[in-house]
Design an enzyme around this catalytic site. Structure first.
Site, PDB file in Angstrom:
ATOM      1  N   ARG A  24      -8.288 -11.360  -0.065  1.00 28.07           N
ATOM      2  CA  ARG A  24      -6.827 -10.923  -0.941  1.00 28.07           C
ATOM      3  C   ARG A  24      -5.681 -12.132  -0.385  1.00 28.07           C
ATOM      4  O   ARG A  24      -4.626 -11.608  -0.274  1.00 28.07           O
ATOM      5  CB  ARG A  24      -6.542  -9.575  -0.283  1.00 28.07           C
ATOM      6  N   ARG A  28      -1.220 -11.095  -2.830  1.00 27.30           N
ATOM      7  CA  ARG A  28      -0.700  -9.824  -1.882  1.00 27.30           C
ATOM      8  C   ARG A  28       0.734 -10.452  -1.381  1.00 27.30           C
ATOM      9  O   ARG A  28       1.908  -9.891  -1.354  1.00 27.30           O
ATOM     10  CB  ARG A  28      -1.490  -9.185  -0.859  1.00 27.30           C
ATOM     11  N   ARG A  37       3.808 -13.163 -10.712  1.00 31.67           N
ATOM     12  CA  ARG A  37       3.510 -11.907 -10.902  1.00 31.67           C
ATOM     13  C   ARG A  37       4.607 -11.097 -11.476  1.00 31.67           C
ATOM     14  O   ARG A  37       4.563 -10.100 -12.301  1.00 31.67           O
ATOM     15  CB  ARG A  37       2.930 -10.931  -9.658  1.00 31.67           C
ATOM     16  N   ASP A  73     -11.329 -10.179 -10.089  1.00 32.19           N
ATOM     17  CA  ASP A  73     -11.632  -8.766  -9.552  1.00 32.19           C
ATOM     18  C   ASP A  73     -12.901  -8.293  -9.644  1.00 32.19           C
ATOM     19  O   ASP A  73     -13.717  -8.468 -10.606  1.00 32.19           O
ATOM     20  CB  ASP A  73     -10.549  -7.634 -10.411  1.00 32.19           C
ATOM     21  N   TYR A 148     -16.051   3.564  -8.416  1.00 32.33           N
ATOM     22  CA  TYR A 148     -14.808   3.258  -9.453  1.00 32.33           C
ATOM     23  C   TYR A 148     -15.112   3.628 -10.797  1.00 32.33           C
ATOM     24  O   TYR A 148     -14.554   4.598 -11.388  1.00 32.33           O
ATOM     25  CB  TYR A 148     -14.232   1.747  -9.308  1.00 32.33           C
TER      26      TYR A 148
HETATM   27  O1  CP3 Z   1      -6.575 -13.021  -3.210  1.00 28.29           O
HETATM   28  C1  CP3 Z   1      -7.132 -12.194  -4.005  1.00 28.29           C
HETATM   29  O2  CP3 Z   1      -6.597 -11.429  -4.292  1.00 28.29           O
HETATM   30  C2  CP3 Z   1      -8.337 -12.496  -4.457  1.00 28.29           C
HETATM   31  C3  CP3 Z   1      -8.984 -12.123  -5.881  1.00 28.29           C
HETATM   32  C4  CP3 Z   1      -9.328 -10.495  -5.786  1.00 28.29           C
HETATM   33  C5  CP3 Z   1      -8.673  -9.465  -6.300  1.00 28.29           C
HETATM   34  N1  CP3 Z   1      -9.438  -8.365  -6.150  1.00 28.29           N
HETATM   35  C6  CP3 Z   1      -7.470  -9.359  -6.981  1.00 28.29           C
HETATM   36  C7  CP3 Z   1      -6.434  -8.056  -7.161  1.00 28.29           C
HETATM   37  C8  CP3 Z   1     -10.386  -9.933  -5.232  1.00 28.29           C
HETATM   38  C9  CP3 Z   1     -11.349 -10.784  -4.047  1.00 28.29           C
HETATM   39  C10 CP3 Z   1     -10.541  -8.529  -5.401  1.00 28.29           C
HETATM   40  C11 CP3 Z   1     -11.661  -7.755  -4.903  1.00 28.29           C
HETATM   41  C12 CP3 Z   1     -11.523  -6.264  -5.089  1.00 28.29           C
HETATM   42  N2  CP3 Z   1     -11.041  -5.815  -6.024  1.00 28.29           N
HETATM   43  C13 CP3 Z   1     -12.219  -5.357  -4.274  1.00 28.29           C
HETATM   44  C14 CP3 Z   1     -12.881  -5.721  -2.881  1.00 28.29           C
HETATM   45  C15 CP3 Z   1     -12.062  -6.228  -1.872  1.00 28.29           C
HETATM   46  C16 CP3 Z   1     -11.271  -5.593  -1.321  1.00 28.29           C
HETATM   47  O3  CP3 Z   1     -10.034  -6.025  -1.235  1.00 28.29           O
HETATM   48  O4  CP3 Z   1     -11.280  -4.214  -0.882  1.00 28.29           O
HETATM   49  C17 CP3 Z   1     -11.765  -4.245  -4.815  1.00 28.29           C
HETATM   50  C18 CP3 Z   1     -12.344  -2.701  -3.910  1.00 28.29           C
HETATM   51  C19 CP3 Z   1     -11.019  -4.192  -5.942  1.00 28.29           C
HETATM   52  C20 CP3 Z   1     -10.615  -3.169  -6.802  1.00 28.29           C
HETATM   53  C21 CP3 Z   1      -9.114  -3.164  -6.930  1.00 28.29           C
HETATM   54  N3  CP3 Z   1      -8.256  -4.204  -7.589  1.00 28.29           N
HETATM   55  C22 CP3 Z   1      -8.165  -2.275  -6.304  1.00 28.29           C
HETATM   56  C23 CP3 Z   1      -8.608  -1.078  -5.454  1.00 28.29           C
HETATM   57  C24 CP3 Z   1      -6.963  -2.567  -6.678  1.00 28.29           C
HETATM   58  C25 CP3 Z   1      -5.764  -2.088  -6.346  1.00 28.29           C
HETATM   59  C26 CP3 Z   1      -5.321  -1.926  -4.850  1.00 28.29           C
HETATM   60  C27 CP3 Z   1      -5.005  -3.460  -4.440  1.00 28.29           C
HETATM   61  O5  CP3 Z   1      -5.809  -3.977  -3.538  1.00 28.29           O
HETATM   62  O6  CP3 Z   1      -3.848  -4.156  -4.861  1.00 28.29           O
HETATM   63  C28 CP3 Z   1      -7.081  -4.038  -7.317  1.00 28.29           C
HETATM   64  C29 CP3 Z   1      -5.974  -4.698  -8.075  1.00 28.29           C
HETATM   65  C30 CP3 Z   1      -6.055  -6.116  -7.414  1.00 28.29           C
HETATM   66  N4  CP3 Z   1      -6.884  -7.042  -7.523  1.00 28.29           N
HETATM   67  C31 CP3 Z   1      -4.882  -6.909  -7.466  1.00 28.29           C
HETATM   68  C32 CP3 Z   1      -5.153  -8.329  -7.174  1.00 28.29           C
HETATM   69  C33 CP3 Z   1      -4.089  -9.368  -6.989  1.00 28.29           C
HETATM   70  C34 CP3 Z   1      -3.300  -6.542  -7.408  1.00 28.29           C
HETATM   71  C35 CP3 Z   1      -2.961  -6.602  -8.798  1.00 28.29           C
HETATM   72  C36 CP3 Z   1      -1.410  -6.623  -8.623  1.00 28.29           C
HETATM   73  O7  CP3 Z   1      -0.734  -7.959  -8.331  1.00 28.29           O
HETATM   74  O8  CP3 Z   1      -0.515  -5.822  -9.088  1.00 28.29           O
END
Ligand code: CP3
Length: 344
Positions: A24, A28, A37, A73, A148
């Site tokens: 992440r 974040r 964002r 994602d 999910y």
């Molecule tokens: O740096 C990065 O963020 C790399 C890209 C990436 C995202 N998701 C973008 C994302 C990666 C590698 C993931 C993997 C992912 N997604 C996992 C496995 C790894 C982990 O972190 O646990 C899982 C379980 C998900 C499913 C998911 N996507 C959830 C549960 C959520 C909401 C909670 C959260 O982690 O923010 C997302 C949303 C998501 N995926 C965001 C991002 C940047 C947040 C979206 C936003 O900006 O509002």
């Protein structure tokens, strides 16, 4: 040009320090990401190849990490099977979870063309990345993705409904695992063909089942995905979060590197995991909310570990959390890159 330190480590060659990247790392904590964002939704950032490439490379520019991870994602796989998906402020949400169908298999229509935009993003990253920065491709592992898909949303209650469904419908779930695995293999293969340098499989909810149940039901699919990735000459990193003593079952047949959560101290993980498998991890991300002195106190343990351990990539035990101060993330990268690792 020198081979990047991240790839040297993955290939088992000694380096002067551990490489560093973070789960992440893009989406974040970076002020530059939060700024983008505020102008685009998450879907827009992810589905526009030029924006996705820019976001992927932000942590390379802003934090100085040794590898980029594709900005996408894990839930793009169910989406490419026709499941309506929305990323809400409370996390991802499917229109109709699989548990609500009489025959969930009939609800799935895998359509690989729905993933094309991601390969375009990879092309764009490779065109625009600085200094051959390695690019990590990824997918979710079948249990995590199915949690999910079955339950419909990210749950704070341990996916009770998804896991109850699994116990009640094991043979159907085995078929669902197969469908998810097949599309994941196609997806990983295409990512490799477009030039990713390494592949990570995220089993974020690996600890949600008793380990013996997890191993029996899901290891065959992990092995299948691992084989497909490695057959194409790409190193395979597996992140089975929260599997505890299950780490002792991690052998070179399963993966090249295993990413370890923060519960198991890295020195213990080294004893549990087969010596032929490298480690990645495992700082507690919540430490980054503390002061820089507190962070340094914990890092000293890693300095000792990393002195003799070259088969190790520094990372967190899970991803960055929203709200972590950017300066602390930057401090961490600089500390890892400038510490005296006393390696011969
Ligand atoms: O740096 C990065 O963020 C790399 C890209 C990436 C995202 N998701 C973008 C994302 C990666 C590698 C993931 C993997 C992912 N997604 C996992 C496995 C790894 C982990 O972190 O646990 C899982 C379980 C998900 C499913 C998911 N996507 C959830 C549960 C959520 C909401 C909670 C959260 O982690 O923010 C997302 C949303 C998501 N995926 C965001 C991002 C940047 C947040 C979206 C936003 O900006 O509002």
């Amino acid at each position: 040009m020198q081979n990047p330190i991240f790839l040297e480590t993955l290939q088992g060659r000694p380096t002067s320090r551990p490489p560093v990247w973070f789960m992440r790392q893009a989406g974040r904590v970076l002020p530059s990401y939060l700024d983008m964002r505020s102008r685009y939704s998450f879907w827009e950032l992810m589905s526009n190849p030029s924006l996705a490439a820019q976001v992927t490379l932000l942590p390379v520019h802003d934090l100085g990490v040794d590898a980029a991870i594709l900005f996408s994602d894990i839930l793009v796989i169910p989406y490419a099977m026709g499941m309506g998906l929305d990323f809400t402020d409370h996390g991802p949400k499917f229109d109709k979870p699989l548990k609500d169908y009489d025959n969930p298999l009939e609800a799935l229509h895998p359509d690989p063309s729905k993933l094309e935009y991601i390969y375009k993003a990879i092309d764009e990253i490779i065109k625009t990345r600085p200094d051959n920065t390695p690019l990590i491709g990824f997918a979710g592992a079948p249990l995590t993705v199915l949690c999910y898909m079955l339950e419909g949303l990210s749950s704070k209650s341990n996916f009770v409904q998804a896991i109850a469904f699994l116990y009640q419908n094991k043979s159907l779930v085995r078929k669902l695992i197969e469908v998810v695995t097949d599309l994941t293999i196609e997806y990983a293969t295409r990512q490799i063909e477009h030039g990713i340098d390494a592949f990570q499989l995220f089993e974020t909810h690996g600890g949600i089942l008793p380990f013996d149940v997890y191993q029996e039901m899901f290891y065959p699919s992990i092995q299948k995905i691992a084989r497909a990735v490695r057959n194409k000459g790409i190193k395979f990193i597996y992140f089975p979060k929260d599997i505890g003593s299950g780490l002792s079952t991690i052998t070179p047949e399963l993966c090249d590197f295993v990413s370890v959560d923060w519960q198991t101290p890295i020195t213990e993980a080294r004893k549990l995991v087969h010596p032929g498998v490298g480690l990645q991890g495992n700082l507690d991300p919540r430490l980054l909310f503390a002061g820089q002195k507190d962070i340094e106190n914990e890092l000293v343990k890693y300095l000792e570990f990393g002195k003799n351990e070259h088969q190790w990539i520094f990372n967190l035990g899970h991803g960055f959390l929203p709200g972590i101060p950017f300066e602390n993330a930057k401090y961490l990268v600089e500390w890892i890159k400038s510490a005296n690792w006393r390696r011969q």
